[in-house]
Write a protein that holds these residues in place. Structure first.
Motif, PDB file in Angstrom:
ATOM      1  N   CYS A  37      -1.639   6.463  -9.573  1.00  0.00           N
ATOM      2  CA  CYS A  37      -0.342   6.604  -8.915  1.00  0.00           C
ATOM      3  C   CYS A  37       0.721   6.771  -9.994  1.00  0.00           C
ATOM      4  CB  CYS A  37      -0.039   5.372  -8.059  1.00  0.00           C
ATOM      5  SG  CYS A  37       1.606   5.403  -7.302  1.00  0.00           S
ATOM      6  N   CYS A  46     -10.996   8.139  -5.361  1.00  0.00           N
ATOM      7  CA  CYS A  46     -10.708   9.394  -4.667  1.00  0.00           C
ATOM      8  C   CYS A  46     -11.252   9.386  -3.233  1.00  0.00           C
ATOM      9  CB  CYS A  46     -11.312  10.551  -5.438  1.00  0.00           C
ATOM     10  SG  CYS A  46     -13.128  10.586  -5.385  1.00  0.00           S
ATOM     11  N   ASP A  47     -10.944  10.436  -2.503  1.00  0.00           N
ATOM     12  CA  ASP A  47     -11.389  10.549  -1.120  1.00  0.00           C
ATOM     13  C   ASP A  47     -12.882  10.831  -0.988  1.00  0.00           C
ATOM     14  OD1 ASP A  47      -8.870   9.961  -0.262  1.00  0.00           O
ATOM     15  OD2 ASP A  47      -8.375  11.976   0.409  1.00  0.00           O
ATOM     16  N   GLN A  52     -11.930   5.186  -0.548  1.00  0.00           N
ATOM     17  CA  GLN A  52     -10.724   6.033  -0.587  1.00  0.00           C
ATOM     18  C   GLN A  52      -9.443   5.231  -0.871  1.00  0.00           C
ATOM     19  OE1 GLN A  52     -10.868   8.085   3.189  1.00  0.00           O
ATOM     20  NE2 GLN A  52     -12.623   9.296   2.562  1.00  0.00           N
ATOM     21  N   THR A  55      -5.829   7.053  -1.488  1.00  0.00           N
ATOM     22  CA  THR A  55      -5.137   7.464  -0.259  1.00  0.00           C
ATOM     23  C   THR A  55      -4.643   6.248   0.518  1.00  0.00           C
ATOM     24  OG1 THR A  55      -6.376   9.532  -0.125  1.00  0.00           O
ATOM     25  CG2 THR A  55      -5.403   8.722   1.921  1.00  0.00           C
ATOM     26  N   LYS A  56      -5.422   5.183   0.554  1.00  0.00           N
ATOM     27  CA  LYS A  56      -4.976   3.961   1.227  1.00  0.00           C
ATOM     28  C   LYS A  56      -3.729   3.402   0.549  1.00  0.00           C
ATOM     29  CE  LYS A  56      -9.397   2.664   3.206  1.00  0.00           C
ATOM     30  NZ  LYS A  56     -10.560   1.773   3.156  1.00  0.00           N
ATOM     31  N   PHE A  58      -1.443   5.205  -0.968  1.00  0.00           N
ATOM     32  CA  PHE A  58      -0.339   6.061  -0.513  1.00  0.00           C
ATOM     33  C   PHE A  58       0.145   5.621   0.870  1.00  0.00           C
ATOM     34  CE2 PHE A  58       0.524   9.712   2.338  1.00  0.00           C
ATOM     35  CZ  PHE A  58       1.844   9.919   1.962  1.00  0.00           C
ATOM     36  N   HIS A  59      -0.765   5.413   1.808  1.00  0.00           N
ATOM     37  CA  HIS A  59      -0.364   5.025   3.166  1.00  0.00           C
ATOM     38  C   HIS A  59       0.324   3.657   3.191  1.00  0.00           C
ATOM     39  CE1 HIS A  59      -1.944   8.485   5.193  1.00  0.00           C
ATOM     40  NE2 HIS A  59      -3.129   8.326   4.623  1.00  0.00           N
ATOM     41  N   TYR A  79       0.780  13.801  -1.908  1.00  0.00           N
ATOM     42  CA  TYR A  79       0.270  13.529  -0.569  1.00  0.00           C
ATOM     43  C   TYR A  79       1.209  14.051   0.515  1.00  0.00           C
ATOM     44  CZ  TYR A  79      -3.352  10.330  -2.266  1.00  0.00           C
ATOM     45  OH  TYR A  79      -4.449   9.783  -2.881  1.00  0.00           O
ATOM     46  N   GLU A  82       1.144  17.906   0.376  1.00  0.00           N
ATOM     47  CA  GLU A  82      -0.216  18.412   0.243  1.00  0.00           C
ATOM     48  C   GLU A  82      -0.249  19.568  -0.750  1.00  0.00           C
ATOM     49  OE1 GLU A  82      -1.641  19.181   4.207  1.00  0.00           O
ATOM     50  OE2 GLU A  82      -1.919  17.041   4.578  1.00  0.00           O
TER      51      GLU A  82
END
Length: 88
Positions: A37, A46-47, A52, A55-56, A58-59, A79, A82
């Protein structure tokens, strides 16, 4: 004309939070590839990894910009938009 991600302005100098995915290390899980990050330094997987965590992250935080934390890779990802970008 090439689009420029407006979130790139949020990139800060960061110190990686761990040498591996910090969340996988905490739970004893494995990962495939690492992402850093560029807002806070969180290292997540990574995904393609089972959990993942990048991405978690980021959310959970809405920190939009990561870069690959793999040796020899110099790309980043937003993110929100995209959008991939070269990270030099």
């Amino acid at each position: 004309m090439t689009e420029v991600c407006p979130h790139l302005a949020q990139i800060r100098p960061v110190t990686p939070s761990a040498d591996g995915c910090e969340d996988c290390l905490r739970i004893g899980a494995t990962w495939m590839h690492l992402r850093l990050c560029m807002i806070c330094g969180h290292v997540g997987c990574c995904d393609s990894s089972p959990n993942q965590h990048a991405t978690k992250h980021f959310h959970a935080t809405t920190h939009p910009i990561i870069r690959s934390f793999e040796p020899g890779e110099d790309w980043g990802w937003c993110y929100v938009d995209e959008m991939m970008f070269d990270y030099l």
